[in-house]
Structure formats: structure tokens, C-alpha cells
Design a protein around this motif. Sequence first.
Motif, PDB file in Angstrom:
ATOM      1  N   TYR A  50     -18.612 -11.158  26.940  1.00 40.48           N
ATOM      2  CA  TYR A  50     -19.656 -12.059  27.424  1.00 40.48           C
ATOM      3  C   TYR A  50     -20.666 -12.356  26.324  1.00 40.48           C
ATOM      4  CZ  TYR A  50     -23.907 -13.718  29.610  1.00 40.48           C
ATOM      5  OH  TYR A  50     -25.032 -14.443  29.905  1.00 40.48           O
ATOM      6  N   TYR A  51     -21.137 -11.304  25.653  1.00 44.94           N
ATOM      7  CA  TYR A  51     -22.158 -11.499  24.625  1.00 44.94           C
ATOM      8  C   TYR A  51     -21.605 -12.252  23.418  1.00 44.94           C
ATOM      9  CZ  TYR A  51     -25.184  -8.512  27.328  1.00 44.94           C
ATOM     10  OH  TYR A  51     -25.953  -8.008  28.337  1.00 44.94           O
ATOM     11  N   ALA A  52     -20.363 -11.989  23.063  1.00 48.86           N
ATOM     12  CA  ALA A  52     -19.749 -12.709  21.947  1.00 48.86           C
ATOM     13  C   ALA A  52     -19.644 -14.200  22.269  1.00 48.86           C
ATOM     14  CB  ALA A  52     -18.375 -12.131  21.640  1.00 48.86           C
ATOM     15  N   GLU A  53     -19.232 -14.512  23.506  1.00 49.35           N
ATOM     16  CA  GLU A  53     -19.138 -15.911  23.918  1.00 49.35           C
ATOM     17  C   GLU A  53     -20.512 -16.565  23.958  1.00 49.35           C
ATOM     18  OE1 GLU A  53     -16.900 -16.394  27.546  1.00 49.35           O
ATOM     19  OE2 GLU A  53     -15.234 -15.221  26.741  1.00 49.35           O
ATOM     20  N   ARG A  54     -21.507 -15.822  24.439  1.00 50.62           N
ATOM     21  CA  ARG A  54     -22.874 -16.346  24.521  1.00 50.62           C
ATOM     22  C   ARG A  54     -23.421 -16.648  23.124  1.00 50.62           C
ATOM     23  NH1 ARG A  54     -26.760 -18.549  28.039  1.00 50.62           N
ATOM     24  NH2 ARG A  54     -28.786 -17.911  27.276  1.00 50.62           N
ATOM     25  N   VAL A  55     -23.191 -15.751  22.178  1.00 53.60           N
ATOM     26  CA  VAL A  55     -23.648 -15.971  20.800  1.00 53.60           C
ATOM     27  C   VAL A  55     -22.979 -17.202  20.214  1.00 53.60           C
ATOM     28  CG1 VAL A  55     -23.529 -15.022  18.459  1.00 53.60           C
ATOM     29  CG2 VAL A  55     -24.301 -13.582  20.352  1.00 53.60           C
ATOM     30  N   GLU A 103     -21.748 -19.744  21.862  1.00 59.20           N
ATOM     31  CA  GLU A 103     -22.262 -20.918  22.571  1.00 59.20           C
ATOM     32  C   GLU A 103     -23.654 -21.291  22.058  1.00 59.20           C
ATOM     33  OE1 GLU A 103     -22.654 -22.520  27.170  1.00 59.20           O
ATOM     34  OE2 GLU A 103     -22.323 -20.381  26.802  1.00 59.20           O
ATOM     35  N   GLN A 104     -24.503 -20.297  21.829  1.00 56.23           N
ATOM     36  CA  GLN A 104     -25.844 -20.580  21.323  1.00 56.23           C
ATOM     37  C   GLN A 104     -25.787 -21.121  19.888  1.00 56.23           C
ATOM     38  OE1 GLN A 104     -28.645 -17.359  22.019  1.00 56.23           O
ATOM     39  NE2 GLN A 104     -29.196 -18.427  23.898  1.00 56.23           N
ATOM     40  N   ASN A 105     -24.921 -20.577  19.067  1.00 61.66           N
ATOM     41  CA  ASN A 105     -24.789 -21.077  17.696  1.00 61.66           C
ATOM     42  C   ASN A 105     -24.327 -22.531  17.684  1.00 61.66           C
ATOM     43  OD1 ASN A 105     -25.689 -18.738  16.465  1.00 61.66           O
ATOM     44  ND2 ASN A 105     -23.633 -17.879  16.261  1.00 61.66           N
ATOM     45  N   GLU A 106     -23.415 -22.884  18.571  1.00 65.25           N
ATOM     46  CA  GLU A 106     -22.973 -24.275  18.679  1.00 65.25           C
ATOM     47  C   GLU A 106     -24.118 -25.158  19.164  1.00 65.25           C
ATOM     48  OE1 GLU A 106     -20.154 -26.147  17.918  1.00 65.25           O
ATOM     49  OE2 GLU A 106     -19.812 -24.326  16.755  1.00 65.25           O
ATOM     50  N   ASP A 107     -24.868 -24.657  20.151  1.00 67.79           N
ATOM     51  CA  ASP A 107     -25.975 -25.432  20.700  1.00 67.79           C
ATOM     52  C   ASP A 107     -27.055 -25.681  19.654  1.00 67.79           C
ATOM     53  OD1 ASP A 107     -27.253 -26.703  23.006  1.00 67.79           O
ATOM     54  OD2 ASP A 107     -28.723 -25.093  22.818  1.00 67.79           O
ATOM     55  N   LEU A 108     -27.295 -24.723  18.775  1.00 68.52           N
ATOM     56  CA  LEU A 108     -28.316 -24.891  17.737  1.00 68.52           C
ATOM     57  C   LEU A 108     -28.036 -26.097  16.846  1.00 68.52           C
ATOM     58  CD1 LEU A 108     -29.043 -21.196  16.712  1.00 68.52           C
ATOM     59  CD2 LEU A 108     -30.609 -22.794  17.840  1.00 68.52           C
ATOM     60  N   LYS A 109     -26.771 -26.476  16.743  1.00 67.74           N
ATOM     61  CA  LYS A 109     -26.412 -27.646  15.935  1.00 67.74           C
ATOM     62  C   LYS A 109     -26.911 -28.945  16.558  1.00 67.74           C
ATOM     63  CE  LYS A 109     -22.234 -25.399  14.229  1.00 67.74           C
ATOM     64  NZ  LYS A 109     -20.754 -25.373  14.291  1.00 67.74           N
ATOM     65  N   SER A 110     -27.300 -28.889  17.840  1.00 63.98           N
ATOM     66  CA  SER A 110     -27.728 -30.112  18.536  1.00 63.98           C
ATOM     67  C   SER A 110     -29.241 -30.309  18.517  1.00 63.98           C
ATOM     68  CB  SER A 110     -27.224 -30.089  19.988  1.00 63.98           C
ATOM     69  OG  SER A 110     -27.917 -29.106  20.744  1.00 63.98           O
ATOM     70  N   ILE A 111     -29.963 -29.467  17.789  1.00 61.59           N
ATOM     71  CA  ILE A 111     -31.422 -29.610  17.740  1.00 61.59           C
ATOM     72  C   ILE A 111     -31.784 -30.939  17.082  1.00 61.59           C
ATOM     73  CG2 ILE A 111     -33.542 -28.742  16.670  1.00 61.59           C
ATOM     74  CD1 ILE A 111     -32.554 -25.950  17.114  1.00 61.59           C
ATOM     75  N   ARG A 112     -32.645 -31.691  17.776  1.00 63.84           N
ATOM     76  CA  ARG A 112     -33.152 -32.958  17.245  1.00 63.84           C
ATOM     77  C   ARG A 112     -34.413 -33.325  18.009  1.00 63.84           C
ATOM     78  NH1 ARG A 112     -28.959 -34.354  20.685  1.00 63.84           N
ATOM     79  NH2 ARG A 112     -29.393 -35.998  22.170  1.00 63.84           N
ATOM     80  N   VAL A 113     -35.158 -34.263  17.497  1.00 63.53           N
ATOM     81  CA  VAL A 113     -36.348 -34.751  18.188  1.00 63.53           C
ATOM     82  C   VAL A 113     -35.885 -35.514  19.423  1.00 63.53           C
ATOM     83  CG1 VAL A 113     -38.312 -36.318  18.035  1.00 63.53           C
ATOM     84  CG2 VAL A 113     -37.719 -34.881  16.082  1.00 63.53           C
ATOM     85  N   ARG A 114     -36.464 -35.196  20.547  1.00 64.11           N
ATOM     86  CA  ARG A 114     -36.125 -35.865  21.807  1.00 64.11           C
ATOM     87  C   ARG A 114     -37.160 -36.950  22.051  1.00 64.11           C
ATOM     88  NH1 ARG A 114     -31.011 -33.951  23.235  1.00 64.11           N
ATOM     89  NH2 ARG A 114     -30.878 -31.945  22.163  1.00 64.11           N
ATOM     90  N   GLU A 115     -36.777 -38.177  21.804  1.00 66.79           N
ATOM     91  CA  GLU A 115     -37.701 -39.312  21.853  1.00 66.79           C
ATOM     92  C   GLU A 115     -38.304 -39.537  23.232  1.00 66.79           C
ATOM     93  OE1 GLU A 115     -38.773 -40.823  19.180  1.00 66.79           O
ATOM     94  OE2 GLU A 115     -37.391 -39.749  17.883  1.00 66.79           O
ATOM     95  N   ASP A 116     -37.577 -39.162  24.277  1.00 64.97           N
ATOM     96  CA  ASP A 116     -38.086 -39.432  25.620  1.00 64.97           C
ATOM     97  C   ASP A 116     -38.993 -38.322  26.148  1.00 64.97           C
ATOM     98  OD1 ASP A 116     -35.968 -37.640  25.776  1.00 64.97           O
ATOM     99  OD2 ASP A 116     -35.297 -38.361  27.714  1.00 64.97           O
TER     100      ASP A 116
END
Length: 152
Positions: free
Chosen positions: A4-9, A11-24
Motif C-alpha cells: 500500500y505504501y509503495a503504491e501510495r509513494v 502515486e504521489q510522485n506521479e501526481d507531483l509532476k502535475s503541479i502548475r498554477v491553477r488559473e481558475d
Amino acid sequence: MNNYYAERVNEQNEDLKSIRVREDLKINLTDKAFISLKSLAYKAGYKSPGELLSSFVGDLTGWGYTNGSDERDCAEQWYERAFGMSEYYSNFIHYLYDNDYTLEDMSDMLEDGEYFDDVYERYTDDNYGKTNQTKEECLGIIKELIEKGEEL
């Protein structure tokens, strides 16, 4: 590390790649609130209030950059205390979320009045003695969630 923790890590590492300014994303602040927020951000070592808010959102949602498990727990407690179920008031969106209702379920509730009535009755039964939202308010919430097209 368990699976579970390996999958969570991962998933979070992949999600970090999506950080951007949210215009709305826009917030309304008074002048004093903004000055205070800037001051808190600078005291914490951030270069802007946005960085401080991003850090808090990470703790609040458990995604992005977080400050640790204690901070996530405190953010969750703040949220529950401010917006969740209290000993006096129950929130229909909170009920839908806690019971894993999907957009498809909500669409079915709008089409089938008996289904909605059954869900509403369970909501009020589960929150007996609290101030519950009216049927009309709950139907409005469902319609709004469907229009937004976002899962809870």
C-alpha cells in the motif's frame, strides 16, 4: 515497505509532476487578511502567500507537498471542525462522500424519486438529532455536483 505504501509513494510522485498554477483558483481577502497572510508566509520562509497556501492545501488534501503526518492530521481536524459533521449539524455532501455515492448514483437519484427519498431518509436517520439539510437543499446539491461533473 508494504505494498500500500509503495503504491501510495509512486502515486504521489506521479501526481507531483502535475503541479502548475491553477488559473481558475481565486480567493477574496480583505487588505488586512492579505497583509497578515503575507506576514505568515514570510515568517515561515516562503517567498509568497501562494506558497504557504499550497503547503497547507498539501496537508489538507494529502497530495502534493505535505509537512508530515501530524500536520495532515491537524489540517483534517480543522476541516472536520469547520465544515464536517458536528454534533449539531450534518452536511449532505459529507454524507454522500462518506457513503461513496458516485455521479451515476446521484443521476439515478434525480431520475428515481424513491431512490432519492430512501437516501434522504438514511441521511436523516444517520444524523438523528442534528440539523439536517432539507430535501430541496439536498436535491440542489446533487444537481450542482452533476453539473460540475466531478466525483466526490
